[in-house]
Design an enzyme around this catalytic site. Structure first.
Site, PDB file in Angstrom:
ATOM      1  N   ARG A 263       5.321   4.325  26.333  1.00 34.92           N
ATOM      2  CA  ARG A 263       5.294   2.897  26.635  1.00 34.92           C
ATOM      3  C   ARG A 263       5.536   2.657  28.115  1.00 34.92           C
ATOM      4  O   ARG A 263       6.463   3.214  28.701  1.00 34.92           O
ATOM      5  CB  ARG A 263       6.370   2.170  25.818  1.00 34.92           C
ATOM      6  N   ARG A 278      16.029   3.203  27.192  1.00 32.41           N
ATOM      7  CA  ARG A 278      14.671   2.699  27.339  1.00 32.41           C
ATOM      8  C   ARG A 278      13.859   3.682  28.177  1.00 32.41           C
ATOM      9  O   ARG A 278      14.005   3.736  29.388  1.00 32.41           O
ATOM     10  CB  ARG A 278      14.684   1.314  27.994  1.00 32.41           C
ATOM     11  N   GLU A 350      19.035  -0.928  18.781  1.00 31.38           N
ATOM     12  CA  GLU A 350      17.956  -1.003  17.801  1.00 31.38           C
ATOM     13  C   GLU A 350      17.316   0.374  17.632  1.00 31.38           C
ATOM     14  O   GLU A 350      16.776   0.931  18.582  1.00 31.38           O
ATOM     15  CB  GLU A 350      16.906  -2.017  18.268  1.00 31.38           C
ATOM     16  N   SER A 353      12.716  -0.851  13.342  1.00 32.51           N
ATOM     17  CA  SER A 353      12.215  -2.196  13.133  1.00 32.51           C
ATOM     18  C   SER A 353      11.238  -2.091  11.969  1.00 32.51           C
ATOM     19  O   SER A 353      10.240  -1.385  12.066  1.00 32.51           O
ATOM     20  CB  SER A 353      11.506  -2.670  14.399  1.00 32.51           C
ATOM     21  N   ARG A 392      17.548   6.849  20.793  1.00 34.54           N
ATOM     22  CA  ARG A 392      18.740   6.024  20.576  1.00 34.54           C
ATOM     23  C   ARG A 392      19.619   6.595  19.461  1.00 34.54           C
ATOM     24  O   ARG A 392      20.841   6.426  19.477  1.00 34.54           O
ATOM     25  CB  ARG A 392      18.333   4.587  20.262  1.00 34.54           C
TER      26      ARG A 392
END
Length: 428
Positions: A263, A278, A350, A353, A392
Site C-alpha cells: 500500500r 503502518r 486494528e 476488518s 500489528r
RNA sequence: GGAGAGAUGGCUGAGUGGUCGAAAGCAACGCUUUGCUAAAGCGUCGUAGCCCUUAAAGGCUACCGAGGGUUCGAAUCCCUCUCUCUCCGCCA
C-alpha cells in the site's frame, strides 16, 4: 456497484442511505437517473429501427432472388442505417457515462449498520480479556525488536525507503510461525480452502473489488505491464470467480490466503506512526467468503468469530467495534473491526476488518449463481476479513509477552510453530 | 525476445454474405416407460438490454475474444488491438 433498478425505483431511499455515509455521492443519484432515462429512450428508438431494418433486409434478399430491382428500397434503408449509427453512438456514450457514475458510487450501508458520522461514533460490541499488568515499564516493539535483533528498521530504509522493515533472526522466524499458525487454524479448524494467489493483478480485478477507479493512488502500479501489486489478498481471491456462474450448491465458498500486501499510504506519510504499525508492505492472512444473499449476515458473524479466535488462542486482549455509516469502507454494507491491545503503544490496534459487501462486488465482477427455483442468475454476497494482519499482530504479541529482562515468552499455541518457548534476551 | 496456431453457447465442436442465436454431441433439468444401484424415448436448456405488464406470460434488440470498417444486410469479408496455446531462445 448499485443496481440501477433500485436507484430507479427507490431513489429517495438510496439518497438517504448514501447521505448517511457523509460523502457527496448522494448528489449523483439525479444525474444517474437522467442519464438512465435518456439512455432508455435512445435504446427504444434504436431497437425499433433495427427491427425495421432486419425485416426489410430479409425482403430485399428475397426480392433479389426473384430478379426484382431493389435500388429504391436500399436507398431508404441507407438513411435508416445512418440514423441507427447515430443512435448507437449516443446510447453507447450514455451507457458508458452511467457505468462510470455507478462505479464511483459506494455501497449502501445495511440497515443493521449503526448510523453515525465518524469513527468516534463506532459502537463497541464486545471486549475479550483484559489489559495485561506489568511489574515494570513495558517497552514498545521497536525497542524490543531492535534489542533482540528481530527487526531492522534502518536496513528497511536503506534498501527500500521509509515504512519498510527487515525481519531477521527470531523476528523472521516468528513472522513465519504466525503465518503457518493462522493458515493452519483457518484451514483445519474453520473450513477454509487455502489459496496462494498471484501478487500482481490486472486492473479488472481491482475494479471488481472496488479499489479502482477511486483508490488508484493507494496502489503500486507497474506501468509497462499495467499490473498492480495487490493491496490485500481480497483482490485476487474474490476475483477467482469473476464473470462466472457458480453452482449454488457449492456455497458458501470459503478461502484463506496468506500474501504480502502493498500500500502506498499516500497522504498518511509521517503521520506519527513509529515502528511496524503502518508499512508499505506487510503480511496478512485474508479470509474470503462467497455465499447466498440470505446467509451473508450470519456468515459475517462467523467470519468475525474466526478472526477473533486467532487472538483468543494467542491470549491477546482485544475489542470488537462496529463501524458506523460514516466510517465503513467504500464497498461495505456492514463492518466489524477487531482491535488488539498493544501495551507498548498504550492503545488498541486494528488487526482485522470484517465486512459484508452484499452484492456490491459480485455485481461489479459479474459473479453470479443460478437460482434453482426461478432459474434466474442472481448475485451472491461476498465477504472478507483479515484473519489477521501480521505486522500489528506481531506488535501486540511481543509487547504483551515481554518479560522484565527484555526476553519474550510465547503463548503455548505458537510454541509448536516457533519451535521454542520464547526469544531469549541477548547478553551484551 | 523469435516463429506459428487459435479465440463460437456450461463443455466438445459445425458453420465463409441473407429466415443463424447459431447444427450435432456431451453435461444439466423435467416427463414417460421399464426396473436392483441404470438404460431408453420425448421435451426443456446461453447472456444482457429495451418495451408491455401488479406479476406471470409475451414482444423486440444486441451479443459467435474486443474495437472499427465494407454492405440494404456480417459469426461469415477487410483493418486494428487483446488474450490463449505450441515450438525455439533466455531464466528461478
Amino acid at each position: 456497484m448499485l443496481d440501477i433498478r433500485i436507484i430507479r425505483e427507490q431513489a429517495e431511499t438510496v439518497r438517504t442511505r448514501l447521505r448517511q455515509r457523509g460523502g457527496e455521492e448522494w448528489t449523483l443519484v439525479d444525474e444517474v437517473l437522467s442519464l438512465d432515462e435518456a439512455r432508455r429512450a435512445g435504446e427504444t428508438e434504436k431497437q425499433s429501427l433495427q427491427s425495421e431494418r432486419n425485416r426489410v433486409s430479409k425482403d430485399i434478399g428475397i426480392a433479389r432472388k426473384q430478379g426484382q430491382d431493389t435500388a429504391a428500397i436500399e436507398a431508404g434503408m441507407r438513411a435508416i442505417g445512418d440514423r441507427i449509427d447515430v443512435l448507437n453512438h449516443e446510447t453507447a456514450d450514455l451507457d458508458a457515462r452511467q457505468e462510470t457514475l455507478l462505479l464511483s458510487i459506494p455501497n449502501l450501508p445495511h440497515e443493521a449498520c449503526p448510523v453515525g458520522h465518524s469513527a468516534e461514533e463506532n459502537p463497541e460490541v464486545r471486549v475479550w480479556g483484559s489489559k495485561p499488568a506489568f511489574a515494570f515499564e513495558p517497552k514498545d516493539h521497536v525497542t524490543l525488536g531492535t534489542d533482540l535483533k528481530m527487526l531492522d528498521f534502518e536496513a528497511g530504509v536503506k534498501i527500500s525507503g521509509s515504512a519498510f522493515v527487515v525481519y531477521r533472526g527470531a523476528g523472521a522466524r516468528l513472522e513465519r510461525a504466525l503465518i503457518n499458525f493462522l493458515l493452519d487454524l483457518h484451514t483445519t479448524q474453520h473450513g477454509y480452502t487455502e489459496i496462494a494467489p498471484p501478487l500482481l493483478v490486472k486492473p479488472e480485478a481491482l475494479f471488481g473489488t472496488g479499489n479502482l477507479p477511486k483508490f488508484g493512488d493507494q496502489l503500486y502500479h507497474c506501468e509497462v505491464d499495467n499490473l498492480y501489486l495487490l493491496p490485500t489478498a481480497e483482490v485476487p481471491v474474490t476475483n477467482l470467480h469473476r464473470e462466472e456462474i457458480v453452482d449454488p450448491a457449492s456455497l458458501p465458498i470459503c478461502y484463506a490466503a496468506y500474501t504480502p500486501c502493498f500500500r502506498r499510504e499516500a497522504g498518511s506519510a509521517g503521520l506519527g506512526t513509529r515502528g511496524l504499525i503502518r508499512m508499505h508492505q506487510f503480511d496478512k492472512v485474508e479470509l474470503v467468503k462467497i455465499c447466498l444473499p440470505q446467509d451473508s449476515m450470519e456468515e459475517l458473524e462467523k467470519l468475525t468469530a474466526n478472526a477473533e479466535k486467532v487472538l483468543q488462542l494467542l491470549g491477546l486482549h482485544y475489542r470488537v467495534i462496529e463501524l458506523c455509516t460514516g466510517d465503513i469502507g467504500f464497498g461495505s454494507a456492514k463492518t466489524y473491526d477487531i482491535e488488539v491491545w498493544a501495551p507498548g503503544q498504550g492503545t488498541f490496534l486494528e488487526v482485522s476488518s470484517c465486512s459484508n459487501f452484499g452484492d456490491y462486488q459480485s455485481r461489479r465482477m459479474k459473479l453470479r449463481y443460478k437460482d434453482p427455483e426461478t432459474r434466474k442468475n442472481l448475485y451472491p454476497h461476498t465477504l472478507n476479513g483479515s484473519g489477521t494482519a501480521l505486522a500489528r499482530l506481531f506488535v501486540a504479541l511481543v509487547e504483551t509477552y515481554q518479560q522484565h529482562d527484555g526476553s519474550i515468552l510465547l503463548p503455548p499455541a505458537l510454541v509448536p510453530y516457533f519451535g521454542r518457548s520464547g526469544i531469549a534476551a541477548l547478553t551484551p
